[in-house]
Design a protein around this motif. Structure first.
Motif, PDB file in Angstrom:
ATOM      1  N   ASP A 162       0.845  -1.196   0.000  1.00  0.00           N
ATOM      2  CA  ASP A 162       0.000   0.000   0.000  1.00  0.00           C
ATOM      3  C   ASP A 162       0.882   1.248   0.000  1.00  0.00           C
ATOM      4  N   PRO A 163       0.693   2.161  -0.971  1.00  0.00           N
ATOM      5  CA  PRO A 163       1.520   3.381  -0.992  1.00  0.00           C
ATOM      6  C   PRO A 163       1.436   4.185   0.298  1.00  0.00           C
ATOM      7  N   GLU A 164       0.301   4.128   0.964  1.00  0.00           N
ATOM      8  CA  GLU A 164       0.142   4.856   2.225  1.00  0.00           C
ATOM      9  C   GLU A 164       0.539   4.021   3.440  1.00  0.00           C
ATOM     10  N   LEU A 165       0.912   2.760   3.219  1.00  0.00           N
ATOM     11  CA  LEU A 165       1.358   1.864   4.288  1.00  0.00           C
ATOM     12  C   LEU A 165       0.323   1.722   5.403  1.00  0.00           C
ATOM     13  N   GLY A 166      -0.942   1.593   5.006  1.00  0.00           N
ATOM     14  CA  GLY A 166      -1.988   1.436   6.012  1.00  0.00           C
ATOM     15  C   GLY A 166      -1.808   0.175   6.833  1.00  0.00           C
ATOM     16  N   GLY A 167      -1.506  -0.950   6.164  1.00  0.00           N
ATOM     17  CA  GLY A 167      -1.282  -2.197   6.885  1.00  0.00           C
ATOM     18  C   GLY A 167      -0.054  -2.135   7.760  1.00  0.00           C
ATOM     19  N   ALA A 168       1.000  -1.472   7.273  1.00  0.00           N
ATOM     20  CA  ALA A 168       2.238  -1.358   8.059  1.00  0.00           C
ATOM     21  C   ALA A 168       2.007  -0.570   9.335  1.00  0.00           C
ATOM     22  N   VAL A 169       1.206   0.477   9.255  1.00  0.00           N
ATOM     23  CA  VAL A 169       0.900   1.274  10.452  1.00  0.00           C
ATOM     24  C   VAL A 169       0.157   0.418  11.484  1.00  0.00           C
ATOM     25  N   GLN A 170      -0.796  -0.388  11.014  1.00  0.00           N
ATOM     26  CA  GLN A 170      -1.535  -1.263  11.928  1.00  0.00           C
ATOM     27  C   GLN A 170      -0.608  -2.278  12.581  1.00  0.00           C
ATOM     28  N   LEU A 171       0.276  -2.893  11.804  1.00  0.00           N
ATOM     29  CA  LEU A 171       1.189  -3.888  12.344  1.00  0.00           C
ATOM     30  C   LEU A 171       2.198  -3.260  13.300  1.00  0.00           C
ATOM     31  N   MET A 172       2.634  -2.044  12.982  1.00  0.00           N
ATOM     32  CA  MET A 172       3.561  -1.361  13.886  1.00  0.00           C
ATOM     33  C   MET A 172       2.915  -1.129  15.250  1.00  0.00           C
ATOM     34  N   GLY A 173       1.642  -0.774  15.253  1.00  0.00           N
ATOM     35  CA  GLY A 173       0.935  -0.599  16.512  1.00  0.00           C
ATOM     36  C   GLY A 173       0.844  -1.894  17.311  1.00  0.00           C
ATOM     37  N   LEU A 174       0.654  -3.014  16.617  1.00  0.00           N
ATOM     38  CA  LEU A 174       0.594  -4.303  17.301  1.00  0.00           C
ATOM     39  C   LEU A 174       1.960  -4.680  17.882  1.00  0.00           C
ATOM     40  N   LEU A 175       3.018  -4.436  17.114  1.00  0.00           N
ATOM     41  CA  LEU A 175       4.364  -4.709  17.628  1.00  0.00           C
ATOM     42  C   LEU A 175       4.662  -3.857  18.860  1.00  0.00           C
ATOM     43  N   ARG A 176       4.227  -2.623  18.799  1.00  0.00           N
ATOM     44  CA  ARG A 176       4.455  -1.728  19.935  1.00  0.00           C
ATOM     45  C   ARG A 176       3.753  -2.265  21.185  1.00  0.00           C
ATOM     46  N   THR A 177       2.546  -2.788  21.005  1.00  0.00           N
ATOM     47  CA  THR A 177       1.835  -3.372  22.149  1.00  0.00           C
ATOM     48  C   THR A 177       2.577  -4.577  22.705  1.00  0.00           C
ATOM     49  N   LEU A 178       3.124  -5.399  21.819  1.00  0.00           N
ATOM     50  CA  LEU A 178       3.805  -6.611  22.265  1.00  0.00           C
ATOM     51  C   LEU A 178       5.095  -6.310  23.027  1.00  0.00           C
ATOM     52  N   ILE A 179       5.789  -5.238  22.656  1.00  0.00           N
ATOM     53  CA  ILE A 179       7.070  -4.948  23.313  1.00  0.00           C
ATOM     54  C   ILE A 179       6.928  -3.887  24.401  1.00  0.00           C
ATOM     55  N   ASP A 180       5.707  -3.534  24.730  1.00  0.00           N
ATOM     56  CA  ASP A 180       5.479  -2.517  25.753  1.00  0.00           C
ATOM     57  C   ASP A 180       5.593  -3.138  27.142  1.00  0.00           C
ATOM     58  N   PRO A 181       6.579  -2.739  27.933  1.00  0.00           N
ATOM     59  CA  PRO A 181       6.716  -3.332  29.274  1.00  0.00           C
ATOM     60  C   PRO A 181       5.536  -3.045  30.184  1.00  0.00           C
ATOM     61  N   GLU A 182       4.765  -2.002  29.888  1.00  0.00           N
ATOM     62  CA  GLU A 182       3.652  -1.636  30.768  1.00  0.00           C
ATOM     63  C   GLU A 182       2.611  -2.741  30.853  1.00  0.00           C
ATOM     64  N   ASN A 183       2.371  -3.462  29.738  1.00  0.00           N
ATOM     65  CA  ASN A 183       1.384  -4.533  29.815  1.00  0.00           C
ATOM     66  C   ASN A 183       2.029  -5.883  30.130  1.00  0.00           C
ATOM     67  N   MET A 184       3.296  -5.856  30.550  1.00  0.00           N
ATOM     68  CA  MET A 184       3.944  -7.072  31.056  1.00  0.00           C
ATOM     69  C   MET A 184       3.939  -7.114  32.585  1.00  0.00           C
ATOM     70  N   LEU A 185       3.692  -5.974  33.208  1.00  0.00           N
ATOM     71  CA  LEU A 185       3.838  -5.881  34.660  1.00  0.00           C
ATOM     72  C   LEU A 185       2.785  -6.694  35.395  1.00  0.00           C
ATOM     73  N   ALA A 186       1.588  -6.787  34.824  1.00  0.00           N
ATOM     74  CA  ALA A 186       0.509  -7.486  35.508  1.00  0.00           C
ATOM     75  C   ALA A 186       0.527  -8.987  35.263  1.00  0.00           C
ATOM     76  N   SER A 187       1.516  -9.452  34.549  1.00  0.00           N
ATOM     77  CA  SER A 187       1.572 -10.879  34.230  1.00  0.00           C
ATOM     78  C   SER A 187       1.860 -11.703  35.475  1.00  0.00           C
ATOM     79  N   THR A 188       1.287 -12.900  35.503  1.00  0.00           N
ATOM     80  CA  THR A 188       1.573 -13.806  36.612  1.00  0.00           C
ATOM     81  C   THR A 188       3.018 -14.289  36.553  1.00  0.00           C
ATOM     82  N   ASN A 189       3.572 -14.290  35.338  1.00  0.00           N
ATOM     83  CA  ASN A 189       4.967 -14.675  35.185  1.00  0.00           C
ATOM     84  C   ASN A 189       5.849 -13.445  35.376  1.00  0.00           C
TER      85      ASN A 189
END
Length: 769
Positions: A428-455
């Motif tokens: 996509d010339p506007e990289l719409g899919g890339a923007v969505q995937l970048m947001g998902l990667l950011r969520t996965l590597i965000d330490p803030e949502n790792m703190l509540a983990s049981t592990n």
């Protein structure tokens, strides 16, 4: 009384006219002293907290829908709904509501909210006149019926009475029978009146009427009536579309006839709401709220029925992951799973948790690795949507899965690497899919949502995994597009991997460029996304990203992008450096000083000339921050090496302020030397440890540089080059870009360049490298 009879879900209608699940609990009706009346109370089954406290008002309109729903509106259009687990519990609470209001429990509706003038008129109506008198259902009376239906829409009381009359006399089915007669004799005038009648009946907004109109034997006639809009020259062919064009695909045969009927009904009612009915005016926007609720709760029921059918879901995922499944079949399966996940958003939190855990147990994540690598763009888009549902539901579940993968597979097919590559290869010339995937990667590597983990070790383990197996894939385009001329061997490897057929002469010319980025808009956007993610890492991954930046000399490579013709990309590179300096980490500061990394920033400031733009402001803000925070090591480096080039900039006092700070510090040092001439300076508490000092003070700079260049060359051949060779140039169409990049000027071009230079504002001299 059994506990399950009173088990309910509480829903509220949001501003987008969608129902939000507020939780599950148990309902009771009791007198509340504070509210001074009988009230509905719902206490959460998890912790006993109060989910709902609503007084049963005599003037509130309640509706019972689909045997297990009670819906009503309170002040300020605040709509509420109780969805009961059992019909018996719904009937019990409904009888209690009707008892308080003095209504007949046999009816499914009470009065609508009315204003004072309407209430006065209602009091004048005799109690025996509780229904609207309907004309006989005949062709000659259709105009009279249409006028009656249209006239009651402005009056809540008359709408209520008309709805009761239509239900009592079975009038709807008579009207639909009359429609078939009018269509057979081509009575266009009568058909136009039937359109007005059916549209008006829908606007009565009564669930009991919808149950009749949307039943299997009536719904197609309802659609037929709505085809004959008087405003149209020719009637629409909605029935033809629903029966012939729109095909119901069963990727796996559905044996439950009730489930199949519910799916058909939901699709057709959604079609009526979205396609057939005109967009309601501001005065009609609340007329179809019950229709929206009807669709919503139908979807809830569909998902629940599918989820309970374990045999069906097992077969779906077995075929989805089977290598023998044809691509077309897999495409249908992945689209089904996408719709299934979308419908699941209507479930209450507990059921939604169970739903996604069921998908995980059935192998949804391994299946995504397969479908996200397919060439079909629609399949990849659907798989991305499924992945987004999973990440939103539980990032920890996704992280746990990917950390188990290296034991079974190589880096190239890891799920996160597949996601990164899809982001890089977005067409996509506007990289719409890339923007969505970048947001998902950011969520996965965000330490803030790792703190509540049981592990408790999740943060450490996952970040170590990510930087070991995935970071080189993410940064590969950045490193490849900012290669230095010294790294000709690594650059040749990368270029050869990208271009199957390219003359060696062109490659040789390319190595002479410091900035060899294919500097087109799409590539610049991609690099900006990568830089945004790396900037996030600087802010949140202190240790891991610091080690990576030092080992790869990453900041130097990023600052090459300051030469881009795309200002937004230069700003992204500057923002990356600004975040690093903002940490005020002396380890980073020594790295910047040792590499002389302010030079490209100051060159960009000087090249910008007198233009007052965002780039100018961002660079000034960087130096202003250093001055205000009094970062002494950086101030000394800037003044010692660059002040002569910056001292003529007088429209801000930033650089003179830096010089002032520098001189003050020199004076303080001089005073200390005079006071204690024989005392050696003790190292500052913030100074580096011995290992860091040895790293920075190593005199063998050339060897260090060669080691860094060698590591960068290895990165090209081991990660990005390997992937690009497999893709055969899908990532970048570099061949075309090379033609535009290697532009040898002829005499006329040189003359034009000289003329433009004469006409352009005089630029400040660049610093020599």
């Amino acid at each position: 009384m059994s506990d399950t009879r009173r088990r309910v879900k509480v829903y509220t209608l949001n501003e987008d006219r969608q129902w939000d699940d507020r939780g599950t609990g148990h309902v009771s009706s009791t007198f509340v002293e504070r509210l001074r009346g009988i009230s509905l109370l719902v206490r959460a089954e998890s912790d006993g907290s109060l989910l709902l406290e609503s007084k049963i008002s005599p003037n509130t309109a309640y509706q019972k829908q689909q045997d297990t729903l009670i819906v009503w509106s309170e002040a300020d259009n605040y709509d509420l709904a109780l969805s009961f687990q059992e019909k018996a519990g719904c009937d019990e609470i409904w009888e209690r509501i009707c008892q308080v209001q003095g209504r007949d429990p046999a009816l499914d509706i009470t009065q609508d909210p009315i204003d004072e003038s309407e209430e006065e008129r209602f009091e004048e109506i005799p109690e025996t006149s509780h229904l609207v008198e309907l004309p006989p259902c005949e062709q000659s009376r259709l105009e009279e019926i249409a006028d009656l239906v249209t006239s009651v829409l402005s009056s809540p009381i008359r709408r209520e009475k008309l709805a009761l009359a239509l239900m009592t006399e079975g009038y709807i089915k008579k009207l639909l029978g009359l429609f078939r007669v009018c269509e057979e004799v081509d009575n266009r005038e009568g058909l136009h009146h039937l359109y007005e009648i059916v549209r008006g009946v829908l606007f009565l907004n009564k669930a009991a009427l919808f149950e009749v109109m949307f039943s299997d034997d009536c719904i197609m006639d309802v659609v037929g009536c709505l085809e004959y809009d008087p405003a149209l020259v020719q009637p629409k062919r909605h029935r033809e579309f629903l029966t012939k064009t729109a095909k119901f695909k069963e990727v796996i045969p559905i044996t439950d006839s009730e489930l199949r009927q519910k799916i058909h009904q939901t699709y057709r009612v959604q079609y009526i709401q979205d396609i057939i009915l005109p967009t309601p005016s501001v005065f009609e926007e609340n007329f179809l709220s019950t229709l929206t609720s009807f669709i919503f709760f139908n979807k809830v029921e569909i998902v629940s029925m599918l989820q309970e059918d374990e045999k069906f879901l097992t077969e779906v995922f077995a075929q989805l992951t089977d290598d023998a499944t044809e691509d077309s079949k897999r495409r249908e399966l992945v689209n089904f799973v996408k719709e299934f996940c979308a419908f699941s958003q209507t479930l209450q939190p507990q059921n939604r948790d169970a739903f996604f855990k069921t998908l995980a147990n059935l192998g949804i994540l391994p299946a995504l690795e397969i479908v996200m690598g397919m060439d079909d763009l629609q399949v990849r888009a659907a798989a991305t949507d499924i992945f987004s549902y999973l990440v939103e539901f539980s990032p920890s579940m996704v992280r746990e899965f990917v950390m188990q993968e290296p034991q079974q597979t190589d880096d190239d097919v890891l799920l996160i690497n597949v996601v990164i590559k899809q982001m890089i290869c977005d067409s996509d010339p506007e990289l719409g899919g890339a923007v969505q995937l970048m947001g998902l990667l950011r969520t996965l590597i965000d330490p803030e949502n790792m703190l509540a983990s049981t592990n408790k070790t999740e943060k450490t383990e996952f970040l170590s995994f990510f930087y070991k197996y995935c970071m080189h894939v993410l940064t590969a385009p950045l490193l490849a597009n900012t290669a230095h001329d010294k790294n000709s061997k690594g650059l040749y490897t990368w270029c050869l991997a990208c271009i199957c057929k390219c003359t060696w002469t062109v490659l040789h010319v390319l190595t002479r460029f410091v900035f060899i980025c294919v500097d087109n808009f799409q590539t610049a956007q991609l690099l900006a996304l990568i830089l945004e993610l790396l900037t996030f890492c600087v802010e949140h991954h202190t240790y891991h990203i610091k080690t990576y930046i030092m080992n790869k000399d990453l900041l130097r490579r990023v600052l090459v992008l300051m030469n881009s013709k795309h200002t937004f990309l230069a700003l992204c590179a500057l923002r990356f450096m600004r975040r690093i300096i903002g940490l005020k980490d002396e380890y980073y500061n020594r790295y910047i000083i040792k590499g002389n990394l302010f030079e490209p920033v100051i060159n960009a400031l000087l090249d910008n000339g007198t233009r007052y733009n965002l780039l100018n402001s961002a660079i000034i803000e960087l130096f202003e921050f250093i001055k205000v925070e009094d970062i002494k090591s950086l101030i000394a480096h800037i003044v010692d090496n660059f002040y002569k080039a910056l001292e003529s900039i007088e429209y801000v006092q930033t650089f003179k302020g830096l010089k002032g700070r520098y001189e003050q510090e020199k004076d303080r040092q001089s005073q200390r030397l005079n006071s204690f001439p024989t005392c050696r300076y003790r190292r500052d508490a913030r100074s580096l440890d011995e290992d860091e000092e040895l790293w920075f003070n190593d005199d063998d700079d050339d060897d260090d540089g060669e080691a860094v260049e060698k590591r960068m060359g290895d990165d090209f051949s081991d990660s990005y080059g390997k992937y690009m060779e497999a893709k055969k140039g899908k990532l970048y169409s570099l061949t075309t870009a090379l033609v535009g990049l290697v532009d040898y000027p002829d005499d006329e071009d040189e003359e034009e360049d000289e003329e433009e230079e004469d006409q352009s504002p005089r630029k400040r001299p660049r610093l020599s490298s």
